[in-house]
Design a protein around this motif. Structure first.
Motif, PDB file in Angstrom:
ATOM      1  N   ASP A  62      -2.973  -2.521  -4.488  1.00 50.87           N
ATOM      2  CA  ASP A  62      -3.548  -1.666  -5.537  1.00 50.87           C
ATOM      3  C   ASP A  62      -5.070  -1.802  -5.596  1.00 50.87           C
ATOM      4  OD1 ASP A  62      -1.021  -0.743  -6.156  1.00 50.87           O
ATOM      5  OD2 ASP A  62      -0.767  -2.092  -7.869  1.00 50.87           O
ATOM      6  N   TYR A  63      -5.557  -3.006  -5.375  1.00 55.17           N
ATOM      7  CA  TYR A  63      -7.004  -3.219  -5.379  1.00 55.17           C
ATOM      8  C   TYR A  63      -7.641  -2.473  -4.206  1.00 55.17           C
ATOM      9  CZ  TYR A  63     -11.566  -5.360  -4.998  1.00 55.17           C
ATOM     10  OH  TYR A  63     -12.917  -5.541  -4.899  1.00 55.17           O
ATOM     11  N   ILE A  64      -7.045  -2.584  -3.029  1.00 55.61           N
ATOM     12  CA  ILE A  64      -7.583  -1.896  -1.853  1.00 55.61           C
ATOM     13  C   ILE A  64      -7.591  -0.387  -2.084  1.00 55.61           C
ATOM     14  CG2 ILE A  64      -7.266  -1.447   0.614  1.00 55.61           C
ATOM     15  CD1 ILE A  64      -5.911  -4.261   0.714  1.00 55.61           C
ATOM     16  N   SER A  65      -6.494   0.139  -2.616  1.00 54.16           N
ATOM     17  CA  SER A  65      -6.411   1.585  -2.905  1.00 54.16           C
ATOM     18  C   SER A  65      -7.515   2.017  -3.861  1.00 54.16           C
ATOM     19  CB  SER A  65      -5.054   1.935  -3.502  1.00 54.16           C
ATOM     20  OG  SER A  65      -4.046   1.773  -2.564  1.00 54.16           O
ATOM     21  N   LYS A  66      -7.714   1.219  -4.910  1.00 55.02           N
ATOM     22  CA  LYS A  66      -8.743   1.544  -5.909  1.00 55.02           C
ATOM     23  C   LYS A  66     -10.130   1.565  -5.261  1.00 55.02           C
ATOM     24  CE  LYS A  66     -10.545  -0.041 -10.334  1.00 55.02           C
ATOM     25  NZ  LYS A  66     -10.448  -1.051 -11.386  1.00 55.02           N
ATOM     26  N   GLN A  67     -10.412   0.588  -4.387  1.00 57.50           N
ATOM     27  CA  GLN A  67     -11.722   0.532  -3.745  1.00 57.50           C
ATOM     28  C   GLN A  67     -11.906   1.694  -2.772  1.00 57.50           C
ATOM     29  OE1 GLN A  67     -14.018  -1.508  -5.037  1.00 57.50           O
ATOM     30  NE2 GLN A  67     -12.288  -1.994  -6.372  1.00 57.50           N
ATOM     31  N   LEU A  68     -10.871   2.006  -2.004  1.00 55.67           N
ATOM     32  CA  LEU A  68     -10.969   3.149  -1.083  1.00 55.67           C
ATOM     33  C   LEU A  68     -11.236   4.436  -1.855  1.00 55.67           C
ATOM     34  CD1 LEU A  68      -8.132   2.319   1.466  1.00 55.67           C
ATOM     35  CD2 LEU A  68     -10.601   2.281   1.887  1.00 55.67           C
ATOM     36  N   ASN A  69     -10.550   4.613  -2.976  1.00 57.24           N
ATOM     37  CA  ASN A  69     -10.766   5.801  -3.800  1.00 57.24           C
ATOM     38  C   ASN A  69     -12.191   5.818  -4.366  1.00 57.24           C
ATOM     39  OD1 ASN A  69      -9.711   8.250  -5.040  1.00 57.24           O
ATOM     40  ND2 ASN A  69     -10.013   7.133  -6.947  1.00 57.24           N
ATOM     41  N   GLY A 148      -9.143 -15.467 -12.296  1.00 53.39           N
ATOM     42  CA  GLY A 148      -8.256 -16.623 -12.368  1.00 53.39           C
ATOM     43  C   GLY A 148      -9.005 -17.934 -12.280  1.00 53.39           C
ATOM     44  N   LYS A 149      -8.449 -18.957 -12.908  1.00 54.04           N
ATOM     45  CA  LYS A 149      -9.094 -20.274 -12.925  1.00 54.04           C
ATOM     46  C   LYS A 149      -9.280 -20.835 -11.526  1.00 54.04           C
ATOM     47  CE  LYS A 149      -7.596 -21.624 -17.491  1.00 54.04           C
ATOM     48  NZ  LYS A 149      -6.931 -22.616 -18.326  1.00 54.04           N
ATOM     49  N   GLU A 156      -2.907  -8.160 -12.866  1.00 53.57           N
ATOM     50  CA  GLU A 156      -2.897  -7.386 -14.104  1.00 53.57           C
ATOM     51  C   GLU A 156      -4.287  -6.917 -14.517  1.00 53.57           C
ATOM     52  OE1 GLU A 156      -3.217 -11.712 -15.411  1.00 53.57           O
ATOM     53  OE2 GLU A 156      -2.105 -10.638 -13.888  1.00 53.57           O
ATOM     54  N   LYS A 157      -5.303  -7.579 -14.031  1.00 46.91           N
ATOM     55  CA  LYS A 157      -6.694  -7.180 -14.306  1.00 46.91           C
ATOM     56  C   LYS A 157      -7.286  -6.395 -13.141  1.00 46.91           C
ATOM     57  CE  LYS A 157      -7.832 -10.065 -17.956  1.00 46.91           C
ATOM     58  NZ  LYS A 157      -8.531  -9.687 -19.132  1.00 46.91           N
ATOM     59  N   GLU A 158      -6.495  -6.202 -12.096  1.00 49.27           N
ATOM     60  CA  GLU A 158      -6.952  -5.544 -10.868  1.00 49.27           C
ATOM     61  C   GLU A 158      -8.184  -6.248 -10.297  1.00 49.27           C
ATOM     62  OE1 GLU A 158      -7.425  -1.361 -11.650  1.00 49.27           O
ATOM     63  OE2 GLU A 158      -5.261  -1.063 -11.753  1.00 49.27           O
ATOM     64  N   SER A 159      -8.183  -7.566 -10.411  1.00 51.05           N
ATOM     65  CA  SER A 159      -9.295  -8.372  -9.912  1.00 51.05           C
ATOM     66  C   SER A 159      -8.876  -9.084  -8.639  1.00 51.05           C
ATOM     67  CB  SER A 159      -9.701  -9.409 -10.959  1.00 51.05           C
ATOM     68  OG  SER A 159     -10.101  -8.759 -12.139  1.00 51.05           O
ATOM     69  N   PRO A 160      -9.667  -8.947  -7.593  1.00 53.34           N
ATOM     70  CA  PRO A 160      -9.296  -9.550  -6.314  1.00 53.34           C
ATOM     71  C   PRO A 160      -9.546 -11.051  -6.284  1.00 53.34           C
ATOM     72  CG  PRO A 160     -11.463  -8.617  -6.139  1.00 53.34           C
ATOM     73  CD  PRO A 160     -10.947  -8.250  -7.516  1.00 53.34           C
ATOM     74  N   PRO A 161      -8.933 -11.720  -5.338  1.00 54.11           N
ATOM     75  CA  PRO A 161      -9.244 -13.130  -5.155  1.00 54.11           C
ATOM     76  C   PRO A 161     -10.665 -13.289  -4.617  1.00 54.11           C
ATOM     77  CG  PRO A 161      -7.695 -12.368  -3.479  1.00 54.11           C
ATOM     78  CD  PRO A 161      -7.917 -11.238  -4.425  1.00 54.11           C
ATOM     79  N   LEU A 162     -11.280 -14.389  -4.988  1.00 55.18           N
ATOM     80  CA  LEU A 162     -12.611 -14.704  -4.481  1.00 55.18           C
ATOM     81  C   LEU A 162     -12.551 -15.797  -3.421  1.00 55.18           C
ATOM     82  CD1 LEU A 162     -14.617 -14.705  -7.828  1.00 55.18           C
ATOM     83  CD2 LEU A 162     -14.345 -12.838  -6.191  1.00 55.18           C
TER      84      LEU A 162
END
Length: 182
Positions: A62-69, A148-149, A156-162
């Motif tokens: 979902d994150y990848i899709s959002k960024q591509l869009n 995330g910690k 749920e926040k659509e936040s990618p791993p760092l």
């Protein structure tokens, strides 16, 4: 001889001779389209040029899709991405296929290495440990809420791993976020 008898005899013959047939899978649409991405993001999505191109393997679909869009609609500008979206074939279905393919790539097996701080950055601290402690505090107070910690992202926040990302890339994204470009 009937065709099913012929097929059975052929199977018995090839088995007896120790022959095998290769059933090679056709590449998926996502894998085929990813050929346009690998020049910058690498064959396995490992990124490159020290973080100029981010690692994208195993990021959430979902994150990848959002960024591509965001790149397609130019809500997010990145000059190397612009030519991809001028091609009419890189539509919503194509982006979904690429996102699924990239999300399925194995997570990069890299060790996250923090860059060595410059002498100027360390000048205000009594020790490197003090500098690192402040960095950890800042991460927990400003980044962990979304990422995330442990820095592994929050779906749920659509936040990618760092984690497993180039420090130079993370730094650039923080700068863009602060400047309102993200």
């Amino acid at each position: 001889m009937r065709s099913d008898e012929w097929a059975l005899r052929l199977l018995v013959l090839t088995t007896a001779l120790g022959l095998s047939t290769c059933v090679c899978a056709e590449p998926s649409q996502g894998e085929t389209l990813y050929q346009h991405c690998k020049t910058c993001h690498g064959v396995d999505g490992q990124g490159g040029k020290g973080g100029k191109y981010p690692r994208i393997a195993a990021l959430p679909k979902d994150y990848i899709s959002k960024q591509l869009n965001a790149f397609k609609t130019r809500k997010r500008i990145n000059k190397p991405m612009i030519p991809l979206f001028k091609d009419w074939r890189f539509n919503a279905d194509a982006m979904a296929a690429v996102a699924e393919y990239v999300a399925g790539l194995p997570e990069p097996a890299v060790e996250f290495l923090f860059p060595e701080p410059s002498p100027e950055a360390l000048a205000d601290f009594d020790s490197r440990d003090e500098y690192d402690e402040l960095g950890a505090e800042l991460f927990q107070s400003t980044c962990a809420q979304c990422h995330g910690k442990d820095g592994r992202g929050k779906a749920e926040k659509e936040s990618p791993p760092l984690v497993n990302q180039y420090p130079a890339y993370v730094r650039k994204q923080i700068e863009d976020f602060i400047a309102g470009r993200r």
